[in-house]
Design an enzyme around this catalytic site. Structure first.
Site, PDB file in Angstrom:
ATOM      1  CE  LYS A 222      -4.085  -2.003   0.048  1.00 46.57           C
ATOM      2  NZ  LYS A 222      -4.922  -2.135   1.237  1.00 46.57           N
ATOM      3  NE  ARG A 256      -7.459  -8.905  -0.289  1.00 40.04           N
ATOM      4  CZ  ARG A 256      -7.031  -8.102  -1.261  1.00 40.04           C
ATOM      5  NH1 ARG A 256      -6.102  -7.179  -0.974  1.00 40.04           N
ATOM      6  NH2 ARG A 256      -7.498  -8.201  -2.478  1.00 40.04           N
TER       7      ARG A 256
END
Length: 277
Positions: A222, A256
């Site tokens: 991210k 995840r």
């Protein structure tokens, strides 16, 4: 149909074991922020799924519409999403690992569940598609409820916003008849958040224990990582691992990730070291 009072045995087993479960990301999209286009061909997607399972993935999370948490994702119709999924999903399910369907459309989730998907992953936490909660309840499947926002507000207390969002989602779930212990909460790292708010959500993840529900964290590659250490998505493995180890220490039960083997190794080594204290 009455909702099952307990999550399925496979999910209970994953949540009850000592370390967090690992969910491998399979994007069959042309525009996902990290790996768009790499696995859109069915044969490439299947090779990728097999590799993640061999690396130790407990769940495969498959998505056919980019929900990239930054500007630039192109919305697609349910028909287009299904066209991407149809050549792939049943073959991935046949590999024998639980499959999560990552979609905000109840029509797509319903089809995927018919093909054997085992869990719904809704990046809008039951609050975008009015039919999602009823579908999840009728099919007796677990659901990942993710926090999201339409826009970023740097002045926001992100933890307060997250708590209010989850309260709304849980109210929707209860009214639809979804069993509470079939719900997994996801703080939505990067979604509708500044990099600082994403890091705050990770640092204060243990506050979500107040909901008494399992937590899933997907910090893989991210953008907040680049705000600390400038890098492109494919070069953020170290930052992803750091975030996921911290998430696990603060109570995350599912991680995840795009990078299953390295993440699993980091989690296992962390656990082994901590066990010596």
């Amino acid at each position: 149909m009455v909702a099952s009072p307990h999550p399925p045995a496979w999910l209970r087993a994953l949540l009850e074991r000592r370390g967090p479960a690992v969910m491998g990301v399979l994007n069959i999209t042309p525009d996902s922020f990290s790996d768009g286009g790499q696995f859109i061909a069915p044969e490439q997607a299947l090779v990728r799924a097999r590799a993640m399972i061999a690396d130790g993935a407990d769940i495969i999370d498959i998505g056919a519409e980019s929900t990239r948490p930054y500007k630039g994702a192109k919305p697609v119709t349910a028909d287009e999403e299904l066209a991407r999924l149809k050549p792939v999903l049943a073959a991935v399910v046949a590999l024998g690992v639980p499959v999560s369907i990552d979609s905000m459309k109840s029509e797509v989730v319903a089809w995927a569940l018919d093909q054997g998907a085992a869990i719904a992953n809704d990046v809008w936490g039951l609050q975008r598609d009015a039919g999602m909660a009823a579908l999840v309840a009728a099919r007796n499947v677990p659901v990942v409820v993710m926090h999201n926002r339409d826009s970023v507000d740097p002045a926001l207390d992100i933890m307060q916003d997250m708590a209010a969002f989850f309260d709304r989602s849980l109210d929707i779930a209860a009214k639809a008849g979804i069993a509470r212990d079939g719900i997994v909460l996801d703080p939505g790292i990067g979604f509708g958040k500044t990099p600082e708010q994403s890091m705050t959500a990770l640092a204060r993840l243990d506050e979500l224990a107040a909901f008494d529900l399992p937590i899933l964290v997907g910090a893989s590659r991210k953008r907040f990582i680049a705000s600390v250490s400038p890098s492109e998505p494919q070069d953020r493995l170290g930052g992803s691992i750091a975030a996921h180890v911290i998430a696990a220490q603060r109570g995350a039960r599912i991680i995840r990730t795009h990078d299953v083997a390295a993440t699993l190794q980091a989690l296992r080594v962390t656990e082994a070291i901590e066990s010596k204290r």
